[in-house]
Design an enzyme around this catalytic site. Sequence first.
Site, PDB file in Angstrom:
ATOM      1  N   ASP A   1       0.797  -1.220   0.000  1.00 51.37           N
ATOM      2  CA  ASP A   1       0.000   0.000   0.000  1.00 51.37           C
ATOM      3  C   ASP A   1       0.831   1.271   0.000  1.00 51.37           C
ATOM      4  OD1 ASP A   1      -1.923  -1.915   0.260  1.00 51.37           O
ATOM      5  OD2 ASP A   1      -3.040  -0.888   1.820  1.00 51.37           O
TER       6      ASP A   1
ATOM      7  N   GLU B   1      -5.038  -4.452  -7.405  1.00 49.48           N
ATOM      8  CA  GLU B   1      -6.050  -5.185  -6.645  1.00 49.48           C
ATOM      9  C   GLU B   1      -7.354  -4.426  -6.746  1.00 49.48           C
ATOM     10  OE1 GLU B   1      -3.673  -5.247  -2.919  1.00 49.48           O
ATOM     11  OE2 GLU B   1      -5.297  -4.035  -2.087  1.00 49.48           O
TER      12      GLU B   1
END
Length: 878
Positions: free
Chosen positions: A468, A538
């Site tokens: 992330d 994702e």
Amino acid sequence: MRRSHTRVVLLSALLVPLVSPRVSVAADRQPLKTGWAIQSSAKVQEKGDAISRAGFVTGGWHAVTVPNTVVGALVENGTYPDPYFGMNLRAIPGTTYPIGERFTLLPTPADSPFKPSWWYRSEFDLPDTSAGQHTSLHFDGINYRANIWVNGTRIAGADEVVGAFRQYEFDVTGLVRPGQRNALAVEVFAPEPHDLAIMWVDWNPTPADKNMGLWGDVYLTQSGPIALRDPHVVSTLDLPSLERARLTVTAEVWNATDGPARGIVTGTIGDITFSTPVSLAARERKTVRFSPDQVKALEIERPRLWWPYRMGAQDLYTLELDAVVDGVSSDRQSVRFGIQQMTSELTPEGHRLFKVNGRPILIRGGGWASDMLLRPKSTERLEAELRYVREMGLNTIRLEGKLETDEFYDLADRYGILLMPGWCCCDQWEMWDKWDAEDHRVAPASLRDQALRLRNHPSVLVWLNGSDFPPPADVERRYLDTLQACAWSKPVLSNATDAPGPVSGPSGVKMRGPYDYIPPSYWLLDKKNGGAFGFATEVGPGAAIPPLRSLKTMLPAEKLWPMNDDWRFHAGGDEFKDLTLFTDALAARYGKPSSVEDFARKAQALAYEGQRAMFEAFGRNKYTATGVIQWMLNNAWPSMIWHLYDYYLRPGGGYFGTKAACEPLHVQYSYDDRSIVVVNDTHDAFAGVRVKATVLDLNLAEKFSREATLEVAPDAVARAFAIPKLDGLTKTYFLRLALADSGGRTLSTNFYWLSTQEDVLDWENTKWYYTPTKTHADLTALATLPPTTLTVRATDGGTAAPDSMVVTVENAGNALAFQVHLEALDPASGEEILPVFWEDNYFALLPGERREIRVSWPDGRRPASLTITAEAWNSARQ
């Protein structure tokens, strides 16, 4: 997602210091899998020196096999009930953390049985022939810390053996006794909140032991005075011709003795042979290297290349290495590798485009989940899952912090599935401001161990140093230096978002959601977040409700309906603790479900159209769109969210929507401009193909029809025409597409159920995980389809396909048969036979239409007796 080397100094002078990385091992490894027992240290008075002596009595201990985490072992031996069923997981002592919270980040409760350390103990024999050999003890995965003892001597401590993704090798020659019984004891400690642990994020619950234990293989290897480790082959291709490959071979050569050693290292690759003398001082280690400049034969003309499965063959070579001392083989190593070259570049728009052997590839894949208890998956299950990937037309698997067994990577090589491994988000791995000296030591050591293990696999496409967020400059530099020292030859990304790495620069990928329900039109309409542009690492259309049979397997009968806490427990964490967005959309689009059967049936239709739309959008927009990873491919346990096939290996609507979208040559509809296009995923050209589109109202009255002839270039997209706005349509209507070659042979078909009341998205209120829908398409009239009748028969697949059958299903009625669902059942139990590979499923049949659908099973596993059934929304099971 989802914002909201160390060197160990051993205590015994008899031992060589710990060697961290372990990649390849001799073929004669001695596995230490059986004969283990575990017990909590709170119930054991003795210490490691006594526990690790042969003959120690383990009365009251739990007999287990390894690899196994503590909870995994206690489930295996029946101490705890099946934690995958209902809410049984919450009955395991120590599972008191709030449902949906990230237990990895919370302290283990003081009264948890997994707060104290646990002992693993085993005994093993070494043959008399081991005398004079040097013996190494290997651990492929320990979570998280451990004290290790052999025959009464501690060989490493918990301040040294630390890190979930470390791999360890110890020279125990001075401690083991050939011809006698030997004992091994390992005291394991669970990770603490600020450890570089294994994180389940919001995917599924975390077991009460936080996956503590020996989760990787344990084994012994032996060698003479010179040992070989880490053989590696790097290939460089002449691009774009691919007519020549240059191979560079390296290996580590170790002197396992306290005196000087001389020998010859010989390597072979097929008919190619090369060798070099080696001279090593006591305990010295060095790298031997063979290049085309030294060995002309390592420059190969017309090499057999490794390709992803749709781009070519998965040719593999074997490197054999032999270290010979005084005419006797001292150690042998072998490794499989592929001749290939993975590269990436930024497109003019700044998007990451990957190339295999110089050719661009649209990445289409899913995110991988290991088993929740980290139990190694069987060969049969791994093969089935990778075949599901190929059957769906996907080419890639992303592994976010779930780094699998060696067998997984070997099978990916064989199946031609690309892999995107890397570190996980949302825990200590990305909390760099909280790192201490140990973390700064363990993280690059873990990377080194995994890089050495993965670097030979042709299936590995790229490594991600973060998920992330990109690491800060000092950490990223250390990571990059570690990979360079490992001769890593694949691309590297700083992270899976569009944040640039402070050292490496632009990532060229994005992670902007969605993760929860959005309508099919989103993917082509969105130009800012997760839409079909760039590389989405994702992303997905939300929850994935398993088919009815799976719901009945994972939930108690009394909890099947209405939805309740058991359902929600099998959803996710954080924002995904319930299924509200999915269930609200289902009710609005298809009508409020009246039963679990009705809900499960509608859920498959919703998943089908959602997954198909996402993959179709990225296909239409290639190479403005360069990649998409569906979040997720599979689940760690029976789950209501994020999968393309469920935990029981049962493919549902989302699987077949994906399979339809990703077929090699595909005709499809565009939700943004109503255009009909043909997407070619092959490297062949198709000349003179004919596209036909037919619009039907709910009563199957034809409202529009048009045909066009196209030329479709290799790996390209061709536009046929657009469907005009039509008057007189029923609110729910259908679009049927067909693609045929010049001889009339069908190449692709597609069937859409659409609404004149289009979805309206609330773009201004987009959140990181979804964009709200103001108005849903109205498909409720599907519930009013008149009944119809299906007929079904099956024939053997023939001698060329003995593990398959051909199922012929016909709509014998006068109404559309919607979402025709075929099953292959065991006639004795009535249960579905899984895994199963259907050519198509959840399809539509017009009145009088007949289709032949091939179904197959893994090699040699087709049942001798079975029952084939067919049903539809508006047809009883036949």
